[in-house]
Design a protein around this motif. Structure first.
Motif, mmCIF file in Angstrom:
data_model
loop_
_atom_site.group_PDB
_atom_site.id
_atom_site.type_symbol
_atom_site.label_atom_id
_atom_site.label_comp_id
_atom_site.label_asym_id
_atom_site.label_seq_id
_atom_site.Cartn_x
_atom_site.Cartn_y
_atom_site.Cartn_z
ATOM 1 N N ILE A 66 0.849 -1.360 -0.150
ATOM 2 C CA ILE A 66 -0.023 -0.199 0.109
ATOM 3 C C ILE A 66 0.808 1.228 0.097
ATOM 4 C CG2 ILE A 66 -1.812 1.226 1.372
ATOM 5 C CD1 ILE A 66 -2.792 -1.720 2.346
ATOM 6 N N ASP B 271 1.249 7.186 1.877
ATOM 7 C CA ASP B 271 0.059 7.815 2.110
ATOM 8 C C ASP B 271 -1.163 7.293 2.754
ATOM 9 O OD1 ASP B 271 1.847 10.293 2.057
ATOM 10 O OD2 ASP B 271 1.097 10.680 0.020
ATOM 11 N N THR B 272 -1.569 6.568 1.963
ATOM 12 C CA THR B 272 -2.798 5.817 2.330
ATOM 13 C C THR B 272 -2.522 4.943 3.489
ATOM 14 O OG1 THR B 272 -3.372 5.718 -0.151
ATOM 15 C CG2 THR B 272 -4.528 3.882 1.224
ATOM 16 N N TRP C 73 -2.846 7.260 6.618
ATOM 17 C CA TRP C 73 -3.923 7.542 7.181
ATOM 18 C C TRP C 73 -4.887 6.635 7.543
ATOM 19 C CZ3 TRP C 73 -8.400 5.274 4.725
ATOM 20 C CH2 TRP C 73 -9.724 5.594 5.286
ATOM 21 N N ALA C 74 -4.759 5.309 6.856
ATOM 22 C CA ALA C 74 -5.830 3.984 7.425
ATOM 23 C C ALA C 74 -5.221 3.711 8.673
ATOM 24 C CB ALA C 74 -5.575 2.825 6.482
ATOM 25 N N ALA D 164 -7.841 0.489 4.021
ATOM 26 C CA ALA D 164 -6.795 1.088 2.827
ATOM 27 C C ALA D 164 -6.943 0.483 1.556
ATOM 28 C CB ALA D 164 -5.200 0.749 3.408
ATOM 29 N N THR D 165 -7.826 -0.638 1.606
ATOM 30 C CA THR D 165 -7.734 -1.454 0.211
ATOM 31 C C THR D 165 -9.365 -1.514 -0.223
ATOM 32 O OG1 THR D 165 -8.003 -3.459 1.385
ATOM 33 C CG2 THR D 165 -5.679 -2.801 0.731
ATOM 34 N N GLN E 47 -12.780 0.473 -0.941
ATOM 35 C CA GLN E 47 -13.619 1.602 -0.939
ATOM 36 C C GLN E 47 -14.873 1.458 -0.131
ATOM 37 O OE1 GLN E 47 -12.776 4.762 -2.319
ATOM 38 N NE2 GLN E 47 -14.933 5.531 -1.560
ATOM 39 N N ARG F 211 -14.435 2.274 3.246
ATOM 40 C CA ARG F 211 -14.288 3.811 3.690
ATOM 41 C C ARG F 211 -15.438 4.370 3.554
ATOM 42 N NH1 ARG F 211 -9.424 2.590 0.433
ATOM 43 N NH2 ARG F 211 -10.293 3.386 -1.656
#
Length: 393
Positions: A192, A195-196, A199-200, A215-216, A218, A221
């Protein structure tokens, strides 16, 4: 270079040191006291701390002649859950039944086939029924010399693990890993982008699996966004029932997605194993005799779907509890170590609306809802009552 089996036990250096010493003792290292190894272990820690990951790594290292190299057949099969001498009990329903526990205990009494140990790894040992717990206790009290029991539970509280089983285990307490450690493993292991991953890791509340999903996926999220938007949207009685219905529908959808992937394949495999489609002599009688087995599988699948739905609902309630915890922190002027730092403006608005005291009442309501569902209150009733309390404060 291949990482050893403890590489993914994130943010637990003290625990890993204890496990490495125990592995050395189990392999007869003269520099380590034999008492460093024992036949029963209890891995405790909050959700996401990596209890089962640490237990599985420990099992692999015990079976591995190189103490957990990470690349031999023992390490690879133990970590994949296919090692002949490592038996994993993962509850698919709401509890672990006594019949399942007795079968595992009987197998664990046999001598190892390929490695030095027979290992029983019980994930979610807090889901053992009372009868299953008693069946396990007999084995833990008088274990075969070649058998090791690894239990995973949230805590040593009697509601999670019986006092008698707890007294016969060495307890290894794990902690919530820091976001930096979670982000590092997401980049290294899962590829990953940094940046992602950062955040995660910052919004996952120390839960490694949750961070990876955010992170993986959508959909994950989007689900989190819907949950965290609820407190601001609860402005009318209609919104109360609208958000309750949405929360329940999301949990059902997640459970249905999991069930659809597994149930039909399991049922087809069972019917094939029982001779479905046969035309020879006795095929009709065999089909009639197998009906009970098929019904038993369908009951277990239904129980698994119920558990999956409740687990999904509980994750949503954990997100809500994290939101109100953050509101309390913001109301007192804290801006560091927030569970949801990416929604700070919303937290500040909520803190201005109902303050720390109001947030605390709402947090209590969320925790009481989790407890009610755990005690088998119908989820729809519990969630609708929760939303009313969040609206009224």
């Amino acid at each position: 270079m291949t990482q050893d089996v403890f590489a993914d036990v994130i943010g637990q250096p003290e625990a890993v040191a204890v496990l490495r010493t125990a592995v050395a003792a189990a392999h007869g290292d003269p520099s380590v006291p034999p008492a460093a190894m024992t036949h029963a272990w209890l891995f405790t820690g909050p959700p996401g701390s990596g209890r089962s990951v640490a237990a599985r790594a420990f099992a692999a290292a015990l079976e591995c002649p190189d103490r957990g190299c990470g690349h031999c057949v023992h390490c690879r099969t133990a970590m994949a859950g296919t090692h002949a001498d490592v038996r994993t009990v993962t509850p698919e329903g709401l509890t672990i039944a006594v019949r399942e526990m007795r079968a595992v205990v009987q197998l664990a009494a046999r001598r190892p086939v390929t490695g030095p140990w027979q290992i029983v790894l019980i994930e979610d040992a807090d889901r053992l029924s009372e009868a299953a717990s008693n069946a396990l206790l007999k084995a833990v009290e008088e274990p075969p010399s070649h058998t090791v029991f690894l239990l995973c539970a949230p805590s040593t509280h009697p509601d999670d693990v019986s006092v008698t089983i707890r007294s016969r285990c060495r307890v290894l307490s794990l902690r919530i890993p820091p976001p930096s450690a979670i982000a590092e493993v997401l980049v290294r292991r899962d590829g990953i982008d940094p940046d992602t991953a950062d955040w995660a890791a910052s919004v996952a509340g120390g839960h490694v699996g949750r961070a990876r999903r955010l992170a993986t996926d959508q959909d994950a999220r989007a689900e989190r966004e819907r949950i965290l938007s609820a407190p601001a949207d609860l402005r009318s009685f209609g919104a109360v029932f609208g958000h309750a219905a949405e929360l329940l529908a999301d949990a059902k959808a997640q459970a249905k997605a999991v069930s659809e992937r597994r149930d039909s394949a399991e049922l087809e495999e069972l019917r094939t194993a029982l001779g479905a489609g046969g035309t020879g002599r006795g095929a009709v009688g065999a089909a009639r005799g197998s009906a009970g087995v098929v019904r038993d599988l369908e009951r277990r699948q239904k129980s698994r779907a119920t558990r999956t739905e409740r687990d999904a609902l509980d994750r949503a309630l954990v997100d809500l509890s994290g939101f109100y915890r953050d509101v309390i922190a913001v109301a007192f002027g804290a801006r560091q170590s927030l569970t949801n730092p990416d929604v700070l403006p919303e937290l500040e608005v909520a803190a201005g609306r109902f303050g720390a005291e109001g947030a605390l009442r709402r947090l209590d309501a969320v925790l009481e809802c989790r407890l009610a569902i755990e005690q088998n209150v119908k989820p729809q009733i519990a969630v609708e009552a929760l939303m009313v309390r969040l609206w009224r404060g």
